[in-house]
Scaffold this motif. Structure first.
Motif, mmCIF file in Angstrom:
data_model
loop_
_atom_site.group_PDB
_atom_site.id
_atom_site.type_symbol
_atom_site.label_atom_id
_atom_site.label_comp_id
_atom_site.label_asym_id
_atom_site.label_seq_id
_atom_site.Cartn_x
_atom_site.Cartn_y
_atom_site.Cartn_z
ATOM 1 N N VAL A 1 50.465 30.834 40.570
ATOM 2 C CA VAL A 1 50.863 29.470 40.927
ATOM 3 C C VAL A 1 50.463 29.111 42.349
ATOM 4 O O VAL A 1 50.404 27.937 42.699
ATOM 5 N N SER A 2 50.157 30.114 43.193
ATOM 6 C CA SER A 2 49.752 29.801 44.560
ATOM 7 C C SER A 2 48.231 29.804 44.724
ATOM 8 O O SER A 2 47.673 28.916 45.364
ATOM 9 N N GLN A 3 47.510 30.797 44.136
ATOM 10 C CA GLN A 3 46.063 30.889 44.323
ATOM 11 C C GLN A 3 45.280 30.678 43.039
ATOM 12 O O GLN A 3 44.180 30.144 43.073
ATOM 13 N N GLY A 4 45.806 31.128 41.917
ATOM 14 C CA GLY A 4 45.100 31.038 40.642
ATOM 15 C C GLY A 4 44.242 32.274 40.397
ATOM 16 O O GLY A 4 44.086 33.127 41.265
ATOM 17 N N PHE A 5 43.697 32.366 39.190
ATOM 18 C CA PHE A 5 42.874 33.502 38.801
ATOM 19 C C PHE A 5 41.528 33.005 38.301
ATOM 20 O O PHE A 5 41.414 31.914 37.752
ATOM 21 N N VAL A 6 40.501 33.826 38.487
ATOM 22 C CA VAL A 6 39.136 33.475 38.092
ATOM 23 C C VAL A 6 38.539 34.652 37.339
ATOM 24 O O VAL A 6 38.705 35.808 37.734
ATOM 25 N N ARG A 7 37.832 34.356 36.250
ATOM 26 C CA ARG A 7 37.086 35.373 35.493
ATOM 27 C C ARG A 7 35.690 34.812 35.282
ATOM 28 O O ARG A 7 35.538 33.686 34.790
ATOM 29 N N GLU A 8 34.670 35.578 35.664
ATOM 30 C CA GLU A 8 33.297 35.098 35.541
ATOM 31 C C GLU A 8 32.574 35.838 34.430
ATOM 32 O O GLU A 8 32.762 37.034 34.243
ATOM 33 N N LEU A 9 31.751 35.094 33.700
ATOM 34 C CA LEU A 9 30.964 35.641 32.602
ATOM 35 C C LEU A 9 29.487 35.347 32.844
ATOM 36 O O LEU A 9 29.147 34.314 33.438
ATOM 37 N N THR B 1 32.477 30.221 34.523
ATOM 38 C CA THR B 1 33.646 30.578 35.309
ATOM 39 C C THR B 1 34.880 30.038 34.591
ATOM 40 O O THR B 1 34.951 28.848 34.294
ATOM 41 N N VAL B 2 35.840 30.920 34.327
ATOM 42 C CA VAL B 2 37.102 30.548 33.685
ATOM 43 C C VAL B 2 38.179 30.600 34.764
ATOM 44 O O VAL B 2 38.361 31.636 35.410
ATOM 45 N N ARG B 3 38.880 29.487 34.983
ATOM 46 C CA ARG B 3 39.921 29.409 36.021
ATOM 47 C C ARG B 3 41.252 29.005 35.406
ATOM 48 O O ARG B 3 41.282 28.251 34.440
ATOM 49 N N GLY B 4 42.330 29.493 36.019
ATOM 50 C CA GLY B 4 43.659 29.109 35.574
ATOM 51 C C GLY B 4 44.732 29.774 36.416
ATOM 52 O O GLY B 4 44.447 30.616 37.267
ATOM 53 N N PHE B 5 45.979 29.412 36.164
ATOM 54 C CA PHE B 5 47.076 29.984 36.939
ATOM 55 C C PHE B 5 47.822 31.079 36.194
ATOM 56 O O PHE B 5 48.624 31.788 36.780
ATOM 57 N N ASP C 1 37.835 35.981 24.554
ATOM 58 C CA ASP C 1 37.463 35.251 23.338
ATOM 59 C C ASP C 1 36.037 34.708 23.432
ATOM 60 O O ASP C 1 35.297 34.713 22.442
ATOM 61 N N ILE C 2 35.642 34.228 24.621
ATOM 62 C CA ILE C 2 34.280 33.740 24.802
ATOM 63 C C ILE C 2 33.298 34.901 24.678
ATOM 64 O O ILE C 2 32.265 34.800 24.014
ATOM 65 N N ARG C 3 33.621 36.033 25.266
ATOM 66 C CA ARG C 3 32.748 37.211 25.192
ATOM 67 C C ARG C 3 32.602 37.695 23.754
ATOM 68 O O ARG C 3 31.543 38.146 23.340
ATOM 69 N N TYR D 1 31.016 40.235 31.085
ATOM 70 C CA TYR D 1 31.739 39.925 32.313
ATOM 71 C C TYR D 1 30.783 40.108 33.488
ATOM 72 O O TYR D 1 29.867 40.931 33.438
ATOM 73 N N ALA D 2 30.982 39.355 34.557
ATOM 74 C CA ALA D 2 30.130 39.486 35.740
ATOM 75 C C ALA D 2 30.282 40.901 36.297
ATOM 76 O O ALA D 2 31.390 41.394 36.489
ATOM 77 N N GLY D 3 29.166 41.562 36.482
ATOM 78 C CA GLY D 3 29.194 42.924 37.009
ATOM 79 C C GLY D 3 29.366 44.012 35.960
ATOM 80 O O GLY D 3 29.345 45.195 36.287
ATOM 81 N N GLU D 4 29.545 43.641 34.698
ATOM 82 C CA GLU D 4 29.730 44.630 33.637
ATOM 83 C C GLU D 4 28.407 45.334 33.349
ATOM 84 O O GLU D 4 27.364 44.693 33.245
ATOM 85 N N ARG D 5 28.461 46.647 33.224
ATOM 86 C CA ARG D 5 27.267 47.408 32.873
ATOM 87 C C ARG D 5 27.292 47.678 31.380
ATOM 88 O O ARG D 5 28.277 48.161 30.847
ATOM 89 N N VAL D 6 26.187 47.392 30.723
ATOM 90 C CA VAL D 6 26.075 47.620 29.283
ATOM 91 C C VAL D 6 25.248 48.879 29.078
ATOM 92 O O VAL D 6 24.118 48.971 29.562
ATOM 93 N N LEU D 7 25.814 49.875 28.398
ATOM 94 C CA LEU D 7 25.071 51.089 28.114
ATOM 95 C C LEU D 7 23.999 50.783 27.086
ATOM 96 O O LEU D 7 24.288 50.245 26.025
ATOM 97 N N ARG D 8 22.783 51.108 27.437
ATOM 98 C CA ARG D 8 21.654 50.805 26.565
ATOM 99 C C ARG D 8 21.313 52.028 25.727
ATOM 100 O O ARG D 8 21.386 53.156 26.191
#
Length: 179
Positions: free
Chosen positions: A79-87, A133-137, A148-150, A165-172
């Motif tokens: 409620v003060s800063q919020g949260f962010v998740r990047e894809l 970018t997904v933002r919310g409190f 769900d988007i992923r 996800y941003a920075g996620e490493r995918v094993l090839r």
């Protein structure tokens, strides 16, 4: 004593915390969240911080002590800063577009575009066609919407195409080998 549970939760200015029995309500500039604490766990206000305590060292109380403290701390932060998740979107022709902050249009190699509607308290930003970018409190809601988007097009292990996800490493994996 739980190392997480015994830490006090500082209340920043502009955030109002109301404790009514087991119910904790946190209001701030971004929104309002509430949580019902487990039966034996006590959340009390101590000046300008919140303290979570447990009655004894029973296994269940130890587990709920740290959990409750983390949930309440996430409410205060949300409620003060919020949260962010990047894809990130990886793949030729894969892209995202957003006409308004509550709707997302995805082109992911299907025969049709995929549309995602944001729940209350969550917004989308598309800084570039391959970043979302997904933002919310509410931390749980932001994480669930991002998951769900992923899930629409998970990164595949051979070429690495999909949403990650941003920075996620995918094993090839190695592809077929010629004889």
């Amino acid at each position: 004593m739980s190392r997480i549970g015994k830490k006090p939760i500082p209340i920043p200015s502009g955030v109002d915390v109301t404790i009514d029995g087991r119910r904790v309500v946190v209001k701030g500039p971004n929104g309002e969240l509430e949580h019902e604490a487990p039966e034996d766990i006590v959340v009390r206000r101590d000046g300008d911080e919140l303290v979570v305590t447990r009655p004894d060292d029973e296994r269940e109380h130890r587990a709920l002590h740290g959990l409750t403290r983390s949930l309440v701390a996430n409410m205060v932060t949300g409620v003060s800063q919020g949260f962010v998740r990047e894809l990130e979107i990886v793949g030729v022709g894969y892209r995202a577009a957003s006409s308004n902050p509550s709707r997302l249009e995805l082109q992911l190699g299907f025969s049709h575009p995929v549309s995602v509607q944001a729940p209350d308290g969550v917004t989308f930003e598309v800084p570039s066609p391959t970043r979302i970018t997904v933002r919310g409190f509410d931390k749980q809601r932001v994480g669930q919407v991002a998951a769900d988007i992923r899930k629409i097009r998970k990164p595949e292990p051979y070429k690495g195409k999909g949403i990650r996800y941003a920075g996620e490493r995918v094993l090839r994996k190695a592809g077929k080998s010629a004889k």
